[in-house]
Design an enzyme around this catalytic site. Structure first.
Site, PDB file in Angstrom:
ATOM      1  CB  ALA A  67      13.522 102.331   9.923  1.00 46.16           C
ATOM      2  N   GLY A 109      17.918  99.889   7.844  1.00 45.58           N
ATOM      3  CA  GLY A 109      17.709  98.976   8.969  1.00 45.58           C
ATOM      4  C   GLY A 109      17.607  97.521   8.533  1.00 45.58           C
ATOM      5  CD  GLU A 132      20.458 104.016   6.796  1.00 44.65           C
ATOM      6  OE1 GLU A 132      21.296 103.940   5.859  1.00 44.65           O
ATOM      7  OE2 GLU A 132      20.179 103.059   7.526  1.00 44.65           O
TER       8      GLU A 132
HETATM    9  N1  DAK Z   1       9.501 102.701   4.628  1.00 46.23           N
HETATM   10  C1  DAK Z   1       8.194 102.786   4.308  1.00 46.23           C
HETATM   11  N2  DAK Z   1       7.686 102.335   3.162  1.00 46.23           N
HETATM   12  C2  DAK Z   1       8.539 101.807   2.266  1.00 46.23           C
HETATM   13  C3  DAK Z   1       9.926 101.700   2.519  1.00 46.23           C
HETATM   14  C4  DAK Z   1      10.404 102.180   3.782  1.00 46.23           C
HETATM   15  N3  DAK Z   1      11.688 102.086   4.147  1.00 46.23           N
HETATM   16  N4  DAK Z   1      10.513 101.146   1.438  1.00 46.23           N
HETATM   17  C5  DAK Z   1       9.547 100.885   0.558  1.00 46.23           C
HETATM   18  N5  DAK Z   1       8.352 101.281   1.046  1.00 46.23           N
HETATM   19  C6  DAK Z   1       7.037 101.201   0.388  1.00 46.23           C
HETATM   20  C7  DAK Z   1       6.884 102.258  -0.672  1.00 46.23           C
HETATM   21  O1  DAK Z   1       6.487 103.489  -0.099  1.00 46.23           O
HETATM   22  C8  DAK Z   1       5.822 101.639  -1.541  1.00 46.23           C
HETATM   23  O2  DAK Z   1       4.569 101.831  -0.910  1.00 46.23           O
HETATM   24  P1  DAK Z   1       3.325 102.485  -1.711  1.00 46.23           P
HETATM   25  O3  DAK Z   1       3.818 103.794  -2.223  1.00 46.23           O
HETATM   26  O4  DAK Z   1       3.049 101.481  -2.798  1.00 46.23           O
HETATM   27  O5  DAK Z   1       2.233 102.583  -0.695  1.00 46.23           O
HETATM   28  C9  DAK Z   1       6.126 100.160  -1.489  1.00 46.23           C
HETATM   29  O6  DAK Z   1       6.918  99.964  -0.309  1.00 46.23           O
HETATM   30  C10 DAK Z   1       6.942  99.662  -2.681  1.00 46.23           C
HETATM   31  O7  DAK Z   1       8.093 100.467  -2.796  1.00 46.23           O
HETATM   32  P2  DAK Z   1       8.445 101.297  -4.152  1.00 46.23           P
HETATM   33  O8  DAK Z   1       7.236 101.622  -4.924  1.00 46.23           O
HETATM   34  O9  DAK Z   1       9.326 102.424  -3.737  1.00 46.23           O
HETATM   35  O10 DAK Z   1       9.276 100.191  -4.938  1.00 46.23           O
HETATM   36  P3  DAK Z   1      10.471 100.440  -5.959  1.00 46.23           P
HETATM   37  O11 DAK Z   1      10.742  99.116  -6.583  1.00 46.23           O
HETATM   38  O12 DAK Z   1      10.183 101.597  -6.873  1.00 46.23           O
HETATM   39  O13 DAK Z   1      11.722 100.855  -5.055  1.00 46.23           O
HETATM   40  C11 DAK Z   1      13.225 100.697  -3.160  1.00 46.23           C
HETATM   41  C12 DAK Z   1      12.225  99.961  -4.133  1.00 46.23           C
HETATM   42  C13 DAK Z   1      13.612  99.727  -2.064  1.00 46.23           C
HETATM   43  C14 DAK Z   1      14.461 101.121  -3.944  1.00 46.23           C
HETATM   44  C15 DAK Z   1      12.493 101.962  -2.590  1.00 46.23           C
HETATM   45  O14 DAK Z   1      11.237 101.538  -2.055  1.00 46.23           O
HETATM   46  C16 DAK Z   1      13.276 102.646  -1.520  1.00 46.23           C
HETATM   47  O15 DAK Z   1      14.225 103.371  -1.801  1.00 46.23           O
HETATM   48  N6  DAK Z   1      12.874 102.455  -0.225  1.00 46.23           N
HETATM   49  C17 DAK Z   1      13.450 103.172   0.873  1.00 46.23           C
HETATM   50  C18 DAK Z   1      14.792 102.579   1.239  1.00 46.23           C
HETATM   51  C19 DAK Z   1      15.427 103.356   2.376  1.00 46.23           C
HETATM   52  O16 DAK Z   1      15.705 104.568   2.262  1.00 46.23           O
HETATM   53  N7  DAK Z   1      15.702 102.683   3.518  1.00 46.23           N
HETATM   54  C20 DAK Z   1      16.316 103.282   4.661  1.00 46.23           C
HETATM   55  C21 DAK Z   1      15.256 103.822   5.621  1.00 46.23           C
HETATM   56  S1  DAK Z   1      15.991 104.579   7.081  1.00 46.23           S
HETATM   57  C22 DAK Z   1      17.732 102.749  14.449  1.00 46.23           C
HETATM   58  C23 DAK Z   1      17.271 101.574  13.880  1.00 46.23           C
HETATM   59  C24 DAK Z   1      17.019 101.511  12.527  1.00 46.23           C
HETATM   60  C25 DAK Z   1      17.148 102.643  11.759  1.00 46.23           C
HETATM   61  C26 DAK Z   1      17.586 103.810  12.327  1.00 46.23           C
HETATM   62  C27 DAK Z   1      17.865 103.881  13.684  1.00 46.23           C
HETATM   63  N8  DAK Z   1      18.049 102.822  15.836  1.00 46.23           N
HETATM   64  C28 DAK Z   1      18.167 101.566  16.606  1.00 46.23           C
HETATM   65  C29 DAK Z   1      18.363 104.064  16.490  1.00 46.23           C
HETATM   66  C30 DAK Z   1      16.885 102.535  10.326  1.00 46.23           C
HETATM   67  C31 DAK Z   1      16.718 103.555   9.467  1.00 46.23           C
HETATM   68  C32 DAK Z   1      16.365 103.258   8.075  1.00 46.23           C
HETATM   69  O17 DAK Z   1      16.328 102.126   7.657  1.00 46.23           O
END
Ligand code: DAK
Length: 258
Positions: A67, A109, A132
């Site tokens: 997300a 997500g 998360e």
């Molecule tokens: N959200 C927003 N932007 C993101 C992102 C995300 N999840 N993941 C990556 N990006 C963006 C980065 O901010 C960056 O943007 P700029 O800074 O260049 O503007 C760009 O994508 C490239 O990412 P990185 O520079 O970070 O690239 P790296 O190779 O260094 O790292 C990575 C890749 C995938 C390891 C890292 O980006 C990362 O850790 N991303 C976050 C992963 C994460 O924590 N995902 C979980 C999010 S929480 C629900 C439904 C769904 C959900 C909850 C409830 N209900 C139905 C109730 C879901 C929740 C989640 O998914």
């Protein structure tokens, strides 16, 4: 055809293809994207020509990195409750089989979206995880439940409590990925598999999906009753008569979806 902002729509014979299209943000799932995705999947679900759906991510870095954290970060519990999560329920209710074609990251997500699908094809560079916990929350789109039902308790605990990523091969070893293919071949392979599903009688395919899914949602007794009901119901279809007749006449069946 509808113009979407964050997804691309395509079709290949009887296969509908949806591409999550925010490659610079690693296809992060903002609310609008998920709502467009639900709209597109429902449109394919109501399209008689489409017999199987493939969901993939644009670019070679991610299926979806979860997300959109920027969008979520300042939200209150009430914002989250009102935030359009109904789209995820709409995706869960799609009756047409869905295949996730995963290359690169499928996190949070993104991993949960892949698990909303009925089969998962992954490139060898795919990485799955529920990070998360590192953000101070937990999976919210079914991650704890779907992982536990496939992986069992102990692997799921490791994944959810550490937030660690797992390779495509590790996921395949634990039955969460159907097939690992060389980097970049996930979409081709998923479409190939989708075409095999699309060649089957579509009413039977939908009822088979429904029957398998009841294994995860009901008691064994209820699941067996649902399977039997669906089995009996199929004897009301022209495709059942055609399928059995074709077998006896030693020819290819011509399924009409009726
Ligand atoms: N959200 C927003 N932007 C993101 C992102 C995300 N999840 N993941 C990556 N990006 C963006 C980065 O901010 C960056 O943007 P700029 O800074 O260049 O503007 C760009 O994508 C490239 O990412 P990185 O520079 O970070 O690239 P790296 O190779 O260094 O790292 C990575 C890749 C995938 C390891 C890292 O980006 C990362 O850790 N991303 C976050 C992963 C994460 O924590 N995902 C979980 C999010 S929480 C629900 C439904 C769904 C959900 C909850 C409830 N209900 C139905 C109730 C879901 C929740 C989640 O998914």
């Amino acid at each position: 055809m509808t113009n979407y902002q964050y997804i691309l729509i395509d079709r290949d014979e009887r296969v509908g293809i949806v591409t999550l299209n925010r490659p610079k943000e690693l296809n992060a799932l903002n609310f609008h994207l998920v709502s467009e995705l639900a709209d597109a999947l429902e449109a394919f679900d109501n399209d008689e020509e489409i017999r199987c759906i493939v969901i993939t991510g644009a670019g070679d870095r991610a299926f979806a990195a979860g997300a959109d954290i920027k969008e979520m970060s300042g939200k209150s519990p009430i914002d989250m409750m009102r935030g359009g999560f109904e789209s995820w329920n709409r995706i869960r209710r799609i009756q047409t089989p869905m295949i996730a074609a995963v290359g690169g990251y499928a996190l949070g997500g993104g991993c949960e979206l892949a698990m909303h699908c009925d089969m998962i094809i992954a490139s060898e560079n795919a990485r799955f995880g529920q990070p998360e916990i590192k953000l101070g929350v937990i999976p919210g789109a079914g991650g704890t439940q779907r992982l536990a039902r496939t992986f069992g308790k102990y692997r799921t605990m490791e994944m959810v409590l550490t937030g660690a990523n797992f390779t495509a091969q590790e996921m395949a070893d634990h039955a969460l990925v159907n097939r690992v293919v060389p980097k970049g071949e996930h979409l081709t392979e998923a479409i190939k598999l989708a075409k095999v599903v699309a060649a089957q009688p579509p009413v039977a395919v939908r009822l088979a999906k429904d029957a398998v899914n009841s294994a995860f949602e009901t008691t064994l007794e209820q699941g067996l009753a649902n399977e039997r009901k669906n089995f009996f119901l199929l004897f009301a279809t022209e495709d059942q008569s055609e399928g059995m007749k074709a077998f006896l006449e030693k020819r290819e069946a011509d399924f009409k979806g009726r």
